[in-house]
Every structure is written in structure tokens, then in C-alpha cells.
Design a protein around this motif. Sequence first.
Motif, PDB file in Angstrom:
ATOM      1  N   VAL A 195       0.867  -1.187   0.000  1.00 53.58           N
ATOM      2  CA  VAL A 195       0.000   0.000   0.000  1.00 53.58           C
ATOM      3  C   VAL A 195       0.900   1.231   0.000  1.00 53.58           C
ATOM      4  O   VAL A 195       1.539   1.554   1.011  1.00 53.58           O
ATOM      5  CB  VAL A 195      -0.939   0.021   1.225  1.00 53.58           C
ATOM      6  CG1 VAL A 195      -1.851   1.254   1.161  1.00 53.58           C
ATOM      7  CG2 VAL A 195      -1.773  -1.254   1.288  1.00 53.58           C
ATOM      8  N   ARG A 242      -1.098  -7.828  -4.346  1.00 50.13           N
ATOM      9  CA  ARG A 242      -2.026  -6.701  -4.412  1.00 50.13           C
ATOM     10  C   ARG A 242      -1.237  -5.420  -4.144  1.00 50.13           C
ATOM     11  O   ARG A 242      -0.536  -5.312  -3.140  1.00 50.13           O
ATOM     12  CB  ARG A 242      -3.142  -6.836  -3.363  1.00 50.13           C
ATOM     13  CG  ARG A 242      -4.000  -8.095  -3.493  1.00 50.13           C
ATOM     14  CD  ARG A 242      -4.905  -8.021  -4.701  1.00 50.13           C
ATOM     15  NE  ARG A 242      -5.810  -9.155  -4.795  1.00 50.13           N
ATOM     16  CZ  ARG A 242      -5.577 -10.258  -5.492  1.00 50.13           C
ATOM     17  NH1 ARG A 242      -4.420 -10.405  -6.154  1.00 50.13           N
ATOM     18  NH2 ARG A 242      -6.471 -11.236  -5.541  1.00 50.13           N
ATOM     19  N   VAL A 261      -1.820  -1.236  -3.960  1.00 52.98           N
ATOM     20  CA  VAL A 261      -2.782  -0.137  -3.934  1.00 52.98           C
ATOM     21  C   VAL A 261      -2.014   1.174  -3.813  1.00 52.98           C
ATOM     22  O   VAL A 261      -1.244   1.372  -2.877  1.00 52.98           O
ATOM     23  CB  VAL A 261      -3.774  -0.271  -2.765  1.00 52.98           C
ATOM     24  CG1 VAL A 261      -4.741   0.916  -2.756  1.00 52.98           C
ATOM     25  CG2 VAL A 261      -4.550  -1.580  -2.876  1.00 52.98           C
ATOM     26  N   THR A 320       0.011   3.228 -11.714  1.00 53.11           N
ATOM     27  CA  THR A 320      -0.929   2.153 -11.389  1.00 53.11           C
ATOM     28  C   THR A 320      -1.393   1.421 -12.640  1.00 53.11           C
ATOM     29  O   THR A 320      -1.369   0.182 -12.717  1.00 53.11           O
ATOM     30  CB  THR A 320      -2.149   2.735 -10.643  1.00 53.11           C
ATOM     31  OG1 THR A 320      -1.714   3.277  -9.398  1.00 53.11           O
ATOM     32  CG2 THR A 320      -3.210   1.678 -10.411  1.00 53.11           C
ATOM     33  N   ASN A 337      -4.228  -1.328  -8.273  1.00 57.79           N
ATOM     34  CA  ASN A 337      -5.301  -0.343  -8.346  1.00 57.79           C
ATOM     35  C   ASN A 337      -4.950   0.890  -7.525  1.00 57.79           C
ATOM     36  O   ASN A 337      -4.069   0.848  -6.654  1.00 57.79           O
ATOM     37  CB  ASN A 337      -6.613  -0.940  -7.823  1.00 57.79           C
ATOM     38  CG  ASN A 337      -7.147  -2.041  -8.717  1.00 57.79           C
ATOM     39  OD1 ASN A 337      -7.648  -1.789  -9.814  1.00 57.79           O
ATOM     40  ND2 ASN A 337      -7.011  -3.291  -8.272  1.00 57.79           N
ATOM     41  N   LEU A 363      -6.624   3.989  -5.056  1.00 55.45           N
ATOM     42  CA  LEU A 363      -7.748   4.380  -4.214  1.00 55.45           C
ATOM     43  C   LEU A 363      -7.655   5.883  -4.010  1.00 55.45           C
ATOM     44  O   LEU A 363      -6.642   6.385  -3.512  1.00 55.45           O
ATOM     45  CB  LEU A 363      -7.688   3.646  -2.874  1.00 55.45           C
ATOM     46  CG  LEU A 363      -8.737   4.008  -1.824  1.00 55.45           C
ATOM     47  CD1 LEU A 363     -10.148   3.789  -2.357  1.00 55.45           C
ATOM     48  CD2 LEU A 363      -8.502   3.199  -0.552  1.00 55.45           C
ATOM     49  N   LEU A 409     -10.225  -0.237   0.804  1.00 51.73           N
ATOM     50  CA  LEU A 409      -8.863  -0.739   0.895  1.00 51.73           C
ATOM     51  C   LEU A 409      -8.855  -2.248   1.145  1.00 51.73           C
ATOM     52  O   LEU A 409      -8.092  -2.993   0.514  1.00 51.73           O
ATOM     53  CB  LEU A 409      -8.133   0.013   2.011  1.00 51.73           C
ATOM     54  CG  LEU A 409      -6.626  -0.205   2.237  1.00 51.73           C
ATOM     55  CD1 LEU A 409      -6.309  -1.467   3.005  1.00 51.73           C
ATOM     56  CD2 LEU A 409      -5.835  -0.155   0.939  1.00 51.73           C
ATOM     57  N   LEU A 440      -9.717  -4.073  -2.129  1.00 51.76           N
ATOM     58  CA  LEU A 440      -8.653  -4.031  -3.133  1.00 51.76           C
ATOM     59  C   LEU A 440      -7.444  -4.865  -2.759  1.00 51.76           C
ATOM     60  O   LEU A 440      -6.667  -5.257  -3.627  1.00 51.76           O
ATOM     61  CB  LEU A 440      -8.223  -2.581  -3.385  1.00 51.76           C
ATOM     62  CG  LEU A 440      -9.267  -1.690  -4.063  1.00 51.76           C
ATOM     63  CD1 LEU A 440      -8.769  -0.247  -4.133  1.00 51.76           C
ATOM     64  CD2 LEU A 440      -9.606  -2.213  -5.462  1.00 51.76           C
ATOM     65  N   THR A 441      -7.278  -5.167  -1.459  1.00 52.36           N
ATOM     66  CA  THR A 441      -6.137  -5.975  -1.021  1.00 52.36           C
ATOM     67  C   THR A 441      -6.511  -7.430  -0.747  1.00 52.36           C
ATOM     68  O   THR A 441      -5.682  -8.204  -0.266  1.00 52.36           O
ATOM     69  CB  THR A 441      -5.521  -5.373   0.262  1.00 52.36           C
ATOM     70  OG1 THR A 441      -6.534  -5.272   1.277  1.00 52.36           O
ATOM     71  CG2 THR A 441      -4.934  -3.998  -0.009  1.00 52.36           C
ATOM     72  N   CYS A 474     -10.940  -9.436  -4.572  1.00 50.29           N
ATOM     73  CA  CYS A 474     -10.650  -8.527  -5.685  1.00 50.29           C
ATOM     74  C   CYS A 474      -9.891  -9.329  -6.742  1.00 50.29           C
ATOM     75  O   CYS A 474      -8.699  -9.140  -6.960  1.00 50.29           O
ATOM     76  CB  CYS A 474      -9.810  -7.355  -5.184  1.00 50.29           C
ATOM     77  SG  CYS A 474      -9.377  -6.165  -6.466  1.00 50.29           S
TER      78      CYS A 474
END
Length: 247
Positions: A87, A135, A137, A165, A180, A182, A223, A226-227, A231
Motif C-alpha cells: 500500500v 495486491r 494499492v 498504477t 489499483n 484508491l 482498501l 482491493l487488497t 478482488c
Amino acid sequence: MSGSHTGRVAVITGAAGGLGREFSLALAARGCDIAIADIADATAVAADIEALGRRTFVQRCDLSDAAQIKLFVEGVLESFGRCDILVNNAAYMPVTPFAELTLEQFRRFEAINVEASFLLAKLLTPGMSERGYGRIVQIASSTTGTPMPGFLAYVTTKMAGIGLTRALAAEFGGDGILVNALSPGLTRTVESEKNLPTELFDSVRDLQLIKRTEEPADLVGALLFLTSEHCGFVTGQTINCDGGVRF
């Protein structure tokens, strides 16, 4: 959704407070071990994570310094052996009028808001690819759609993060790594309240469909999705979580 995070390792930048702290605690509560890189002291957050029964690795790190980032990643891999979730939350965002913005200052925005994300992805995606799961973000900003005076460097580098991204998603779609962004609206944190005028919070709130100021907890659900393993078919996207702001 909780089971989809159990046993994962998450790297979160800028997690000593604000959004990063909220993200760290939420992921830890769902079973992740957490690694934090922040120029500020994150030991208090680490203690809260460990109280949830998860392991931590915390290192003070100036994310404008590539050597410090490399040392941080070495520490993460030594402590946990891998990273499943990245992240890129840390951001440099002093309000600076364009007339006063120097090239040196602009390059610091670039280094922290874009180059650090690039380098962390460069160092951590090989392991993700090998395991077939990852993942990433990137925390973007609603200012990319609604730029304001004094935010030129911030907006420019946040837009670059969105481009990063999309490009990373294209690179790694075949490897099980989903990437992705956010995009929060104006969120109330200790830092934002210290650096931004009260009237800005009021004016943005009035332009939102949801008529209250955004808080860090408002971003957690997006969040976590997406993690997560859930997803599974979303990548290269920018998810707006801004209360439906309309300028």
C-alpha cells in the motif's frame, strides 16, 4: 472478507498516523502481519498492531532516499520472507504557490509520491510474481480531478501515481498481481487539520453528496476489498472514495 487476508504480509508506507495507521490496524485485525516505512516514529502503531496478535517490522525511512527504501525492503524480507500486499500511502503535500515552487522542491514531491512507489514495486513484485499473488494499492487523490491553487506539484505527482498504477497493472496482469489506485476526498487527519484551513473542509463537505467530512475509517472498506482475494478481476482502476464530491 476476513479470511482472504489471513497470513498475508502487508507493506504500508506513511503509517505512523492518518490513513496509513487506519489501514495498518484494519489489515492486522484481518490477519496480516504489517511492515511500516515512515519518516515519523511508528512504534505506537506497531504496539497497537502487536496487541491484535500480529507481527510487525517498523523502520524509519525517508522515502525520497532510494538507499533507505532498499534497506527497508531488505528488513521486510528478512523479517517475513515475503510481501503479499503493498500500500503506497505516504505522501508529501505541503501547500506551495506555483510562484514559490522551486525545481528542487518539485523533485521532492516526485521522489516521495512517485519514485518511492516505483522502487517498492520494483523490489517487491519479483516475489509476488514467483508466488502468483500480489495486491498493490496506490493512494491517489481527488485533487487530480479538481486541482486547486497551491497544489500543482502534489496534483501532478498524484496523477503520475495513477499512470504508474495503470502501467503496472498491464505489466503484471498475467502474474496474479492486481494493481489499483484508491482516491480519497479531503480527509480529516491530524496533518490535514494542521496544514489546511478550516474553511476548505467546510467548502468541500458542501460539495459532497455525503454531507460530512471524510474520516480515515471511511476508506477502510475499499482498501480491504482491493487488497483481498475477493478482488480477483479488478485491476488498473482508480476507485473514488470521496463522498461523491461534485465541483
